[in-house]
Motif scaffolding. Structure first.
Motif: not given
Length: 292
Positions: A190-202
């Motif tokens: 869940r943490e890994v997916v959170m980081r990937m999604q945040r990077l995409t949004f950024e």
């Protein structure tokens, strides 16, 4: 078919690691093709192309990468525009054509394609527009332009857009994780997916393109007919996924000639990350006899 997650719950050895995040941060070991897509390629043998979900980037395939290389495949994975190490779109583009250009640059004439969510949407377009280029097609909780949205997915999308409009990237990423990941996903996943999604949004917010790249004003859609697909096809859904993806899987399986429909009762939207120890042998089986 009704495969279960086995003993993968909480298993972290095969999930993406912090090391992969550090490698991405320093830009080590990847290449970039003429369209600007960042990609990795490794191995010798029949080509397998891994196309990621819009929730993440090409690192979502870390649990399958070494497995497929060791099994005797030449494995290719890329970041779509506005994801991972690929810049946000700044001109009209078509994601399926981007992938075709990448494969042309690598001298790959025909490949098996594994696509997750948005990656599955792109994969089905490639297989329908250029059927001679695709030998096997594995669609994992795929999206499609050919199926109308459900109330649940529209509500999710509206909430995501509301959070992004308010500048709440963390909240939007948390919404994606809470909505899309199934119960088999570990806290580390869940943490890994959170980081990937945040990077995409950024990436996309910095480029002035708050929507996912699939909804960018630069997207150039093309018409295609799923009945043209000749690849051996498996269409997969998770019972814990949003209803839109489950009904989309039904439509895809009914529209692609000879497609096999697989339901995973334990899975959410990203089964290859949620339970890689279960999914890896299934993927190898769906790809066919090992070339090694």
């Amino acid at each position: 078919m009704d495969p279960g997650p086995g003993g993968d719950r909480g298993h972290t050895a095969t999930t993406p690691t912090e090391r992969s995040w550090r490698l991405l941060a320093v830009g080590a070991g990847y290449r970039r093709c003429v369209t600007g897509l960042a990609y990795d390629v490794a191995g010798v043998g029949p080509a397998v192309v891994l196309l990621h979900s819009s929730v993440g980037d090409r690192r979502m395939w870390d649990p399958q990468w070494g497995l497929l290389v060791d099994a005797g495949y030449r494995v290719v994975r890329c970041d779509f525009r506005g994801h991972g190490q690929s810049p946000a779109p700044a001109e009209p583009f078509n994601a399926a054509e981007d992938v075709r250009t990448l494969l042309d640059s690598l001298g790959v004439g025909k490949a098996a394609i594994v696509g997750a969510s948005y990656g599955g949407r792109v994969a089905q377009e490639i297989a329908a527009r250029w059927p001679e280029r695709v030998s096997e097609l594995i669609l994992l909780c795929a999206a499609t332009r050919l199926h109308p949205p459900t109330a649940a997915i529209m509500e999710f999308s509206a909430r995501e857009e509301e959070l992004l409009a308010a500048g709440d990237i963390a909240g939007a990423a948390e919404l994606n994780v809470a909505t899309l990941l199934g119960p088999a996903a570990s806290a580390a996943t869940r943490e890994v997916v959170m980081r990937m999604q945040r990077l995409t949004f950024e990436i996309q917010l910095a480029a002035g393109d708050a929507a996912q790249s699939r909804e960018s004003a630069f997207v150039r859609n093309a018409d295609f007919d799923l009945s043209a697909v000749t690849a051996r096809t498996v269409v997969v859904s998770g019972d814990h996924d949003v209803d839109y993806f489950r009904s989309t899987a039904d439509q895809l399986a009914a529209s692609i000639p000879g497609a096999v429909r697989v339901r995973l009762p334990w899975a959410g939207h990203l089964p290859t990350l949620e339970a890689p120890a279960t999914m890896n042998p299934l993927i190898l089986n769906w790809l066919g006899p090992s070339p090694s």
